[in-house]
Write a protein that holds these residues in place. Structure first.
Motif, PDB file in Angstrom:
ATOM      1  N   ASP A  24       0.818  -1.212   0.000  1.00  0.00           N
ATOM      2  CA  ASP A  24       0.000   0.000   0.000  1.00  0.00           C
ATOM      3  C   ASP A  24       0.855   1.266   0.000  1.00  0.00           C
ATOM      4  OD1 ASP A  24      -2.518  -1.077  -0.078  1.00  0.00           O
ATOM      5  OD2 ASP A  24      -2.975  -0.786   2.030  1.00  0.00           O
ATOM      6  N   THR A  25       0.263   2.317  -0.558  1.00  0.00           N
ATOM      7  CA  THR A  25       0.790   3.664  -0.445  1.00  0.00           C
ATOM      8  C   THR A  25      -0.063   4.391   0.589  1.00  0.00           C
ATOM      9  OG1 THR A  25       1.571   3.691  -2.725  1.00  0.00           O
ATOM     10  CG2 THR A  25       1.144   5.827  -1.705  1.00  0.00           C
ATOM     11  N   THR A  54       5.035   2.523   0.321  1.00  0.00           N
ATOM     12  CA  THR A  54       5.311   3.930   0.074  1.00  0.00           C
ATOM     13  C   THR A  54       4.569   4.730   1.143  1.00  0.00           C
ATOM     14  OG1 THR A  54       5.516   3.551  -2.300  1.00  0.00           O
ATOM     15  CG2 THR A  54       5.196   5.831  -1.587  1.00  0.00           C
ATOM     16  N   ARG A  77      12.152  -2.486   1.321  1.00  0.00           N
ATOM     17  CA  ARG A  77      11.587  -3.207   2.456  1.00  0.00           C
ATOM     18  C   ARG A  77      12.187  -4.601   2.596  1.00  0.00           C
ATOM     19  NH1 ARG A  77       9.876   1.501   2.696  1.00  0.00           N
ATOM     20  NH2 ARG A  77       7.828   2.045   3.526  1.00  0.00           N
ATOM     21  N   GLU A 112       7.308  -3.119  -5.676  1.00  0.00           N
ATOM     22  CA  GLU A 112       7.450  -1.916  -4.856  1.00  0.00           C
ATOM     23  C   GLU A 112       8.063  -2.239  -3.487  1.00  0.00           C
ATOM     24  OE1 GLU A 112       4.530   1.208  -5.649  1.00  0.00           O
ATOM     25  OE2 GLU A 112       4.470   1.493  -3.475  1.00  0.00           O
ATOM     26  N   ARG A 118     -12.016  -3.835  -6.663  1.00  0.00           N
ATOM     27  CA  ARG A 118     -12.736  -2.554  -6.697  1.00  0.00           C
ATOM     28  C   ARG A 118     -13.207  -2.278  -8.125  1.00  0.00           C
ATOM     29  NH1 ARG A 118     -14.591  -0.730  -1.940  1.00  0.00           N
ATOM     30  NH2 ARG A 118     -12.996  -0.502  -0.350  1.00  0.00           N
ATOM     31  N   GLY A 175     -17.553   6.894  -4.877  1.00  0.00           N
ATOM     32  CA  GLY A 175     -16.151   6.515  -5.009  1.00  0.00           C
ATOM     33  C   GLY A 175     -15.734   5.295  -4.205  1.00  0.00           C
ATOM     34  N   ARG A 215       2.876  -4.535  -6.659  1.00  0.00           N
ATOM     35  CA  ARG A 215       3.068  -4.337  -5.230  1.00  0.00           C
ATOM     36  C   ARG A 215       4.355  -5.019  -4.739  1.00  0.00           C
ATOM     37  NH1 ARG A 215      -1.431  -3.246  -1.614  1.00  0.00           N
ATOM     38  NH2 ARG A 215      -2.865  -1.938  -2.791  1.00  0.00           N
ATOM     39  N   ASP A 271       1.545   9.599  -9.096  1.00  0.00           N
ATOM     40  CA  ASP A 271       1.267   9.524 -10.538  1.00  0.00           C
ATOM     41  C   ASP A 271      -0.202   9.776 -10.851  1.00  0.00           C
ATOM     42  OD1 ASP A 271       2.947   9.278 -12.622  1.00  0.00           O
ATOM     43  OD2 ASP A 271       2.839   7.097 -12.771  1.00  0.00           O
ATOM     44  N   GLY A 272      -0.860  10.552  -9.988  1.00  0.00           N
ATOM     45  CA  GLY A 272      -2.254  10.887 -10.235  1.00  0.00           C
ATOM     46  C   GLY A 272      -3.247   9.888  -9.692  1.00  0.00           C
ATOM     47  N   ARG A 273      -2.758   8.837  -9.084  1.00  0.00           N
ATOM     48  CA  ARG A 273      -3.636   7.785  -8.594  1.00  0.00           C
ATOM     49  C   ARG A 273      -4.210   8.095  -7.229  1.00  0.00           C
ATOM     50  NH1 ARG A 273      -2.770   1.936  -6.040  1.00  0.00           N
ATOM     51  NH2 ARG A 273      -1.841   3.311  -4.481  1.00  0.00           N
ATOM     52  N   LYS A 292      -2.956   5.011 -16.761  1.00  0.00           N
ATOM     53  CA  LYS A 292      -1.639   4.403 -16.553  1.00  0.00           C
ATOM     54  C   LYS A 292      -1.559   3.606 -15.249  1.00  0.00           C
ATOM     55  CE  LYS A 292       0.051   8.902 -15.141  1.00  0.00           C
ATOM     56  NZ  LYS A 292       0.985   9.984 -15.316  1.00  0.00           N
ATOM     57  N   HIS A 293      -2.356   4.009 -14.252  1.00  0.00           N
ATOM     58  CA  HIS A 293      -2.291   3.290 -12.972  1.00  0.00           C
ATOM     59  C   HIS A 293      -3.475   2.367 -12.754  1.00  0.00           C
ATOM     60  CE1 HIS A 293      -4.939   6.567 -12.055  1.00  0.00           C
ATOM     61  NE2 HIS A 293      -3.963   7.447 -12.227  1.00  0.00           N
ATOM     62  N   GLN A 308     -14.503   1.057  -9.654  1.00  0.00           N
ATOM     63  CA  GLN A 308     -13.576   2.169  -9.816  1.00  0.00           C
ATOM     64  C   GLN A 308     -12.529   1.817 -10.876  1.00  0.00           C
ATOM     65  OE1 GLN A 308     -14.651   4.785  -8.094  1.00  0.00           O
ATOM     66  NE2 GLN A 308     -16.129   3.541  -6.959  1.00  0.00           N
ATOM     67  N   ASN A 348      11.388  -0.109  -2.765  1.00  0.00           N
ATOM     68  CA  ASN A 348      11.455   0.816  -1.630  1.00  0.00           C
ATOM     69  C   ASN A 348      12.223   0.254  -0.440  1.00  0.00           C
ATOM     70  OD1 ASN A 348      10.210   2.637  -3.207  1.00  0.00           O
ATOM     71  ND2 ASN A 348       8.335   2.819  -2.014  1.00  0.00           N
ATOM     72  N   THR A 391     -19.122   4.437   1.327  1.00  0.00           N
ATOM     73  CA  THR A 391     -19.986   4.645   0.162  1.00  0.00           C
ATOM     74  C   THR A 391     -19.785   3.505  -0.822  1.00  0.00           C
ATOM     75  OG1 THR A 391     -18.378   5.860  -1.217  1.00  0.00           O
ATOM     76  CG2 THR A 391     -19.596   7.138   0.417  1.00  0.00           C
ATOM     77  N   ARG A 431      -7.336   7.578  -3.258  1.00  0.00           N
ATOM     78  CA  ARG A 431      -7.780   6.967  -4.506  1.00  0.00           C
ATOM     79  C   ARG A 431      -9.208   6.470  -4.318  1.00  0.00           C
ATOM     80  NH1 ARG A 431      -8.479   1.707  -3.504  1.00  0.00           N
ATOM     81  NH2 ARG A 431      -6.845   0.414  -2.610  1.00  0.00           N
ATOM     82  N   PRO A 432      -9.944   6.276  -5.437  1.00  0.00           N
ATOM     83  CA  PRO A 432     -11.253   5.638  -5.296  1.00  0.00           C
ATOM     84  C   PRO A 432     -11.073   4.295  -4.606  1.00  0.00           C
ATOM     85  CG  PRO A 432     -10.621   5.911  -7.632  1.00  0.00           C
ATOM     86  CD  PRO A 432      -9.625   6.627  -6.815  1.00  0.00           C
ATOM     87  N   GLY A 433     -12.032   3.967  -3.758  1.00  0.00           N
ATOM     88  CA  GLY A 433     -11.930   2.707  -3.036  1.00  0.00           C
ATOM     89  C   GLY A 433     -10.970   2.750  -1.863  1.00  0.00           C
ATOM     90  N   ASP A 482      -3.698   4.637  -1.134  1.00  0.00           N
ATOM     91  CA  ASP A 482      -4.624   3.592  -0.700  1.00  0.00           C
ATOM     92  C   ASP A 482      -5.252   3.938   0.644  1.00  0.00           C
ATOM     93  OD1 ASP A 482      -4.061   1.463  -2.808  1.00  0.00           O
ATOM     94  OD2 ASP A 482      -2.043   1.847  -2.062  1.00  0.00           O
TER      95      ASP A 482
END
Lengths: 358, 358, 358, 358
Positions: free
Chosen positions: A178-179, A203, C321, C315, B102, A294, C312, A242-244, B111-112, B105, C319, B300, A267-269, A247
């Motif tokens: 997860d981020t 992250t 880990r 990552e 999910r 969302g 994941r 990156d726009g996501r 890209k992600h 969503q 990172n 939600t 992010r959604p979800g 989590d």
């Protein structure tokens, strides 16, 4: 054992003082602790300022490390002289809320068994532990023996800071990979950062503006530091992801600004895990909330208590998973409590947490 | 197969019309359905009114029952002539969002791999199904065969109303013995009431003001009916629960008033499960939120889609667990679509749901 | 691109060989990878020995690191020349099993959408990746781009070893403060140990008899090492846990002895998370099972796949880990594959994992 | 209050008798109940036969309905004369096991707080309730007031049968749309069938050979009845599920045959929820277990207890979700207890459950 003791009491808005009070009587399910170390929490500062109301004359403080002085007649499994801690939240164990796994909302004594924040008793509804002695209610549910190899200061964060901070990651259900963004890196936010690391976040983005706090965040596991006095944290986090978005976003301050930022980077979800104590209504922004579509989760958590929680947290420390000693930046005796509050409430001198020894 | 077809298109705010459009080309992963029955959703009304923006000329509608007319070259496991439904949400199955469970969503193509509400394509980002034909994307993820013994009208609620309504109870994690309040008893609220019953809620409190809707709520499982035009629903629910509040509160309308009432009747540690489509920021009241210390969850949910979801919902109906035919109060041909919108959007004549047959 | 390639095929029980085979045709949803690095798994050894049956002539191997050579006509979002991995398990994304979140049991092509182990295709039901090229099915579900900063060897464990090992901790639902025992410290057991650490286990007990493996376990997070050739592991673990047993026991070998030991050290209410591939019926001992009244959970997990899982895991490595490079102890070219199997299957020379480069 | 009372005691293998015993002393946390109705459980028959060992002279029985006769000095929130039930399992509420949500494995009094089946005290480790009076330990955790509108017989199944049976569905995590098979339709299996229905299972397959039991299963929610004396239940269930198998299989007897059949009808990724009390080691068949790669879960559950559980179960009955009165087929006075055991243990005269009134 003496008849009276020193205790830090709330007098009126803006005023606490050290007073002489009787050492409490021990009921059948109670234990009397002689406090050896305690500390001051941000919540105590709210109480002192009158922002969170408690009865005048109440002893405040909810983070006890001590030694069992006397056990109630029905308490088994402990002995006098034993070193223990109790959580800031001291549930009964037997209310309907506890039996639903919601110990912090313990409603022992109500007809249905639930009361908001009902598990928080020390320094809220009963006398707390910034004193020479404290009475621990429902002792068998709450007393956790301290392993010999751990010092008082090593376990001082367990009753509240560490339990609360970790719960931010736990209620956020952090998964491996997860981020996670953590808003505010005070003691609780730092423990949320550490908790996210401990649960496998890969992250971790820590947000604050105090360089020393961000530096500790780095040591406790943050991969990215965002100084919100220099960059827009929402934009920066969206750029980093990156726009996501993240989590899990953990709110560790208690303001609309941090709550809203947390919502906007989700992010959604995703899950917004809120630890802050708010003092106003909160607004959920329509757009960030995707108009309610969302699949977002917002979850709040009050510090988990009880002896099993304390046992687990002490094991985190005993087995070297986390070292929170650096958070203890200042030390005072109980006699200096007013001075300690003054330093802590003004966040002078780089204070993170203080240790108070009666 | 004809070259052109009739389709209900969004023209401009306040205006839809039936137009002749080309029957779409079938890509390798698509399926072309000949629609046999469809319906109008409250969301379609928002779209017609311009409250939710879609491109001019888009075919609207997202609840298809139909027959496979043509299959894309890479689609296996179906045959032309087969009776099927697809969910209102048509996820790809292969985006990162889908692989995290999910699907609603779904960010296929980003890209992600995430996009808010990205799984909702019919009548939102691609042509919908209030038409003679509709192209179903990612057909293998989305087409669910209809059991022979079920009529079109019996399965007409599966793609959206029933999937969404049930998800209110599912995301609220209703347990055996829970007390659940459902705010608003439109088609989705009624399905939330039915969903709560189906998951073992033992005390279900339905809130609305339309006697016919409350009467259906009673038949679908509500134990208590609260007419908010006659009593204060928050006070009444607190009275009914002896001051405790409900384990799960489901919001099924999309207004601040219902959201706030749901928050105010929630016991500490409870879950507010929100299904509504909001059109403004939301306010969380400080006191009901216990200053952020009540261990509350707000969640939600956007209508779950995909063929497995549809299979399960049709089985609920096939095996007699729920009968939603009474919700279909009016029937129109596709040629009468403007008239049908007029009736439905003004909620005239006791309309609950309409069936549209091309 | 050449017409033929070298590939490691299963010939008959006990015999594999490197053969010339046609480079496969690329279907619309496929991607053709040029393998740059791959490895040998314990399961491949079972296959070679005939203990797990596959068709004669099948190319074996299921852990690909490579470069996209050609994309199917319906595959979007990737480009030729891109560095990617795919999981050992390559689910379709669209079967009912996948839509239930059970991708490893993917039954794409069956009438109901489920097949035991159906997600495992490489080197099992389709040609695998111990070859110069491999065809990845359902490419959009399975191809995960490798970050530039990571080498092939750094990500070589992601497709199987790391995904499987971590899933032992994940399916065991390890919590902060848990005590976890991991039986067998081969590559998968070592990753289970690392996964338990990553999820917050505070006491990790690693069981094996090979000193080098136990030493790596220590570096990856084990707090206690139990050499079962010197002590009775059940007695030792019960001693270490003060007679309580462990919260989670992970079986990472696939024998009755380790399964039974895992059961015997489990506290009531604990979870036995099994990763092993068994070759016989298993016996659950009556007493350790508390006659069926111990609130125990036994859960098995097949390696989770799909591009999001791979993202994941990469990552985790990117990172910092976890560093699994020490597991790669030997390197071979594809031409030396028979020699590599010989070394690996006899566990000579302290081999942990081999890297194979075509 | 009298000094002595009649109580059903275990004498030796195969022999129970009604004896005069002292009415117990009430400790500070206890409550003394005057039993108004109780019943006999299959487990009591095991005890009587010596198949489950208890101390000679122990009063047996664990399903109390009664009236509070006297409260311990530390017990608050109840009054003498109040009608209550307590669960078969009477946890302390304060052990580490309880604080982990595992009340049935309560280890109050052990150093670490866990004991297999430790929550089961009545008729196992302390005197039970087939007597005129019973002492309820940890009364505040365990006493649940009976709503006035419910008769003794209506709530008689709550302490064990209904709590255990429902837990089969709960631990199996039954979802809306699931297919569930329940092996054996004795009182517990019937409650598992009812529990599966209550949680939203849409296809329920009940297996037994006694026509009367299958007929009750049908009334409680079974969609398919499988008489294993006439068809092979594994083949029949695979046929009914089109070769897929069931999402959840509930074992409600405690034999290798039913356990193995449950395993064999489980789809990959499915859950075997076991309620039976076994008397031998169990074998997991290799093939049905997919060699450990089928993502299967096996979970066992001991009857959940505590007052909140009892409150919820009584609400299921009070609100008309389930009517278990038909299970009470025979009635006896306490004086006839030996006769009642004789009838019940030989399952004569179509007996399902007996009501015993002192």
């Amino acid at each position: 054992m003496p008849k009276t003791m020193k205790a830090t009491v709330f007098v009126e808005s803006g005023k606490i003082e050290l007073r002489e009070k009787p050492v409490p009587e021990v009921g059948p399910l109670d234990a009397l602790l002689r406090i050896t170390t305690t500390t001051i929490c941000g919540t105590d500062v709210h109480i002192m300022k009158g922002e969170y109301p408690v009865a005048a004359g109440l002893t405040i403080g909810h983070e006890p490390v001590g030694v069992i002085e006397r056990l109630g007649s029905s308490v088994k499994g402990y002995h006098e002289g034993q070193r223990v801690i109790a959580g800031a939240i001291t549930p009964s164990g037997w209310s309907n809320a506890c039996l639903c796994g919601r110990c912090s909302q313990d409603g022992a004594g109500t007809k249905h068994g639930w009361r908001p924040m009902g598990g928080w008793r020390f320094g809220n509804t009963i006398d707390g532990c910034q004193a020479e002695y404290v009475l621990v209610p429902d002792a068998m549910t709450n007393l956790a023996p301290v392993p010999d190899e751990l010092t008082d200061e090593q376990v001082l964060m367990c009753p509240d800071i560490m339990s609360t901070g970790f719960s931010g990651a736990e209620s956020g259900k952090v998964h491996i990979g997860d981020t996670v963004a953590v808003f505010a890196q005070g003691p609780i936010g730092l423990c949320a950062t550490a908790g996210a690391k401990l649960m496998g976040a890969t992250t971790i983005i820590a947000v604050d503006r105090v360089p020393e706090r961000l530096a500790i965040a780095r040591r406790l596991g943050a991969d990215h530091l965002v100084d919100f006095s220099r960059v827009n944290p929402v934009q920066e986090i969206m750029r980093l992801t990156d726009g996501r978005g993240v989590d899990v976003a953990i709110e560790a301050l208690g303001t609309q600004a941090t709550f809203e930022s947390a919502m906007r980077v989700l992010r959604p979800g995703g899950t917004l895990s809120s630890l802050g104590v708010y003092s106003t209504d909160l607004t959920i922004p329509y757009d960030a909330f995707a108009a309610g579509l969302g699949d977002h989760t917002i979850v709040t958590t009050l510090c988990p208590g009880g002896k099993e929680r304390m046992r687990r947290l002490m094991e985190v420390i005993a087995n070297g998973r986390l070292d929170l000693k650096p958070l203890v930046t200042h030390r005072f005796t109980l006699d200096q409590i007013v001075e300690a509050y003054d330093l802590f409430s003004h966040q002078r001198d780089g204070v993170m947490k203080v240790a108070i020894t009666p």
